[in-house]
Design a protein around this motif. Sequence first.
Motif, PDB file in Angstrom:
ATOM      1  N   ASN A   1       0.828  -1.202   0.000  1.00 20.30           N
ATOM      2  CA  ASN A   1       0.000   0.000   0.000  1.00 20.30           C
ATOM      3  C   ASN A   1       0.865   1.256   0.000  1.00 20.30           C
ATOM      4  O   ASN A   1       0.524   2.248  -0.651  1.00 20.30           O
ATOM      5  CB  ASN A   1      -0.949   0.014   1.202  1.00 20.30           C
ATOM      6  CG  ASN A   1      -2.184  -0.817   0.977  1.00 20.30           C
ATOM      7  OD1 ASN A   1      -2.615  -1.023  -0.151  1.00 20.30           O
ATOM      8  ND2 ASN A   1      -2.766  -1.328   2.049  1.00 20.30           N
TER       9      ASN A   1
ATOM     10  N   ARG B   1       2.386   1.979  -3.566  1.00 20.13           N
ATOM     11  CA  ARG B   1       1.514   2.294  -4.701  1.00 20.13           C
ATOM     12  C   ARG B   1       1.639   3.758  -5.096  1.00 20.13           C
ATOM     13  O   ARG B   1       1.758   4.633  -4.263  1.00 20.13           O
ATOM     14  CB  ARG B   1       0.073   1.928  -4.398  1.00 20.13           C
ATOM     15  CG  ARG B   1      -0.569   2.867  -3.411  1.00 20.13           C
ATOM     16  CD  ARG B   1      -1.987   2.495  -3.148  1.00 20.13           C
ATOM     17  NE  ARG B   1      -2.491   3.366  -2.093  1.00 20.13           N
ATOM     18  CZ  ARG B   1      -3.568   3.156  -1.434  1.00 20.13           C
ATOM     19  NH1 ARG B   1      -4.286   2.105  -1.696  1.00 20.13           N
ATOM     20  NH2 ARG B   1      -3.951   4.000  -0.511  1.00 20.13           N
TER      21      ARG B   1
ATOM     22  N   PHE C   1      -4.243   1.271  -5.598  1.00 22.01           N
ATOM     23  CA  PHE C   1      -3.713  -0.084  -5.459  1.00 22.01           C
ATOM     24  C   PHE C   1      -4.630  -1.097  -6.124  1.00 22.01           C
ATOM     25  O   PHE C   1      -4.197  -2.001  -6.784  1.00 22.01           O
ATOM     26  CB  PHE C   1      -3.530  -0.395  -3.963  1.00 22.01           C
ATOM     27  CG  PHE C   1      -2.924  -1.722  -3.690  1.00 22.01           C
ATOM     28  CD1 PHE C   1      -1.642  -2.020  -4.091  1.00 22.01           C
ATOM     29  CD2 PHE C   1      -3.636  -2.693  -3.014  1.00 22.01           C
ATOM     30  CE1 PHE C   1      -1.065  -3.235  -3.832  1.00 22.01           C
ATOM     31  CE2 PHE C   1      -3.070  -3.918  -2.743  1.00 22.01           C
ATOM     32  CZ  PHE C   1      -1.785  -4.181  -3.151  1.00 22.01           C
ATOM     33  N   PHE C   2      -5.920  -0.946  -5.922  1.00 20.97           N
ATOM     34  CA  PHE C   2      -6.889  -1.862  -6.509  1.00 20.97           C
ATOM     35  C   PHE C   2      -7.865  -1.084  -7.364  1.00 20.97           C
ATOM     36  O   PHE C   2      -8.293  -0.002  -6.997  1.00 20.97           O
ATOM     37  CB  PHE C   2      -7.697  -2.598  -5.427  1.00 20.97           C
ATOM     38  CG  PHE C   2      -6.909  -3.669  -4.765  1.00 20.97           C
ATOM     39  CD1 PHE C   2      -6.876  -4.948  -5.281  1.00 20.97           C
ATOM     40  CD2 PHE C   2      -6.186  -3.402  -3.632  1.00 20.97           C
ATOM     41  CE1 PHE C   2      -6.135  -5.937  -4.676  1.00 20.97           C
ATOM     42  CE2 PHE C   2      -5.441  -4.382  -3.022  1.00 20.97           C
ATOM     43  CZ  PHE C   2      -5.418  -5.653  -3.550  1.00 20.97           C
TER      44      PHE C   2
ATOM     45  N   ASP D   1     -11.250  -0.825  -7.928  1.00 20.39           N
ATOM     46  CA  ASP D   1     -12.442  -1.310  -7.234  1.00 20.39           C
ATOM     47  C   ASP D   1     -13.610  -1.327  -8.207  1.00 20.39           C
ATOM     48  O   ASP D   1     -14.619  -0.669  -8.012  1.00 20.39           O
ATOM     49  CB  ASP D   1     -12.751  -0.447  -6.011  1.00 20.39           C
ATOM     50  CG  ASP D   1     -13.734  -1.133  -5.085  1.00 20.39           C
ATOM     51  OD1 ASP D   1     -14.027  -2.322  -5.310  1.00 20.39           O
ATOM     52  OD2 ASP D   1     -14.213  -0.487  -4.150  1.00 20.39           O
TER      53      ASP D   1
ATOM     54  N   ASP E   1       0.559  -5.570  -8.698  1.00 19.94           N
ATOM     55  CA  ASP E   1       0.396  -5.717  -7.247  1.00 19.94           C
ATOM     56  C   ASP E   1      -0.988  -6.188  -6.843  1.00 19.94           C
ATOM     57  O   ASP E   1      -1.132  -7.103  -6.046  1.00 19.94           O
ATOM     58  CB  ASP E   1       0.698  -4.392  -6.532  1.00 19.94           C
ATOM     59  CG  ASP E   1       2.168  -4.033  -6.577  1.00 19.94           C
ATOM     60  OD1 ASP E   1       3.004  -4.906  -6.889  1.00 19.94           O
ATOM     61  OD2 ASP E   1       2.485  -2.863  -6.290  1.00 19.94           O
ATOM     62  N   GLN E   2      -2.019  -5.551  -7.389  1.00 21.08           N
ATOM     63  CA  GLN E   2      -3.376  -5.873  -6.948  1.00 21.08           C
ATOM     64  C   GLN E   2      -3.760  -7.307  -7.308  1.00 21.08           C
ATOM     65  O   GLN E   2      -4.399  -7.996  -6.524  1.00 21.08           O
ATOM     66  CB  GLN E   2      -4.403  -4.873  -7.513  1.00 21.08           C
ATOM     67  CG  GLN E   2      -4.635  -4.942  -9.011  1.00 21.08           C
ATOM     68  CD  GLN E   2      -3.686  -4.090  -9.837  1.00 21.08           C
ATOM     69  OE1 GLN E   2      -2.613  -3.712  -9.375  1.00 21.08           O
ATOM     70  NE2 GLN E   2      -4.064  -3.822 -11.063  1.00 21.08           N
TER      71      GLN E   2
ATOM     72  N   LEU F   1      -8.465  -6.230   2.323  1.00 22.20           N
ATOM     73  CA  LEU F   1      -7.881  -5.263   1.392  1.00 22.20           C
ATOM     74  C   LEU F   1      -8.780  -4.044   1.156  1.00 22.20           C
ATOM     75  O   LEU F   1      -8.422  -3.162   0.381  1.00 22.20           O
ATOM     76  CB  LEU F   1      -7.577  -5.945   0.054  1.00 22.20           C
ATOM     77  CG  LEU F   1      -6.612  -7.127   0.129  1.00 22.20           C
ATOM     78  CD1 LEU F   1      -6.440  -7.758  -1.242  1.00 22.20           C
ATOM     79  CD2 LEU F   1      -5.265  -6.690   0.696  1.00 22.20           C
TER      80      LEU F   1
ATOM     81  N   SER G   1     -12.397  -8.602  -5.792  1.00 20.11           N
ATOM     82  CA  SER G   1     -11.487  -9.703  -5.460  1.00 20.11           C
ATOM     83  C   SER G   1     -11.594 -10.805  -6.510  1.00 20.11           C
ATOM     84  O   SER G   1     -10.585 -11.302  -7.014  1.00 20.11           O
ATOM     85  CB  SER G   1     -11.806 -10.244  -4.062  1.00 20.11           C
ATOM     86  OG  SER G   1     -10.994 -11.355  -3.767  1.00 20.11           O
TER      87      SER G   1
ATOM     88  N   ASN H   1     -10.095  -9.566  -9.845  1.00 22.61           N
ATOM     89  CA  ASN H   1      -8.628  -9.517  -9.806  1.00 22.61           C
ATOM     90  C   ASN H   1      -8.018 -10.909  -9.840  1.00 22.61           C
ATOM     91  O   ASN H   1      -6.989 -11.127 -10.483  1.00 22.61           O
ATOM     92  CB  ASN H   1      -8.148  -8.750  -8.565  1.00 22.61           C
ATOM     93  CG  ASN H   1      -8.321  -7.256  -8.714  1.00 22.61           C
ATOM     94  OD1 ASN H   1      -8.279  -6.711  -9.808  1.00 22.61           O
ATOM     95  ND2 ASN H   1      -8.523  -6.575  -7.606  1.00 22.61           N
TER      96      ASN H   1
END
Length: 183
Positions: free
Chosen positions: A86, A89, A93-94, A96, A129-130, A152, A159, A162
Amino acid sequence: MKDDLEIYIKQCIQNDRGGQLKIYQLFSPVLYGICLKYMKNEDDAKDVFQEAFIIVFQKIHQYKFKGSFEGWLKRIFINKLIETLNKKRKESFFLDVFDPDTELIAEEELEIIPISQEKLLEYIQDLPDQYRMVFNLYVFEKMKHKEIGDLLKISEGTSKSNLNRAKKILQKRISSILNFKTA
């Protein structure tokens, strides 16, 4: 072994270097392997590994001798890995975003392809990363998508998405080396 482990933990609580060394020797191979799976390279993995062990020895007095000590250690390491990623980044990071049009790959549909552990680890480390984080939590830590989402701070759908994208990237990379070998 269990009795010895309890002795080592109690020694660590007393800041005994001998107990700390024993805990380190017993668990470092597994914990370093986790760090390698989550980080992009060995240097980053070594840094997190060292920092997480410092946290373990600072917080070992919080272990209540209930449940798996190894599980308790892994949780500290995974939390440190997430915190480190985190911090690194630059962008979100994700993503969403769960794309409902994404074709999810069913477990049974994945083709089993022989590949060395080193090569597979290299491919996992190369994932964004994600994707790498979700893939590792799901595949290696056996967490459910709801748990991953909570940990996360992403949705369950993100999730799943990803994980699916990570599998597709890995499948494509592995297939490409097989096609290269047969060409």
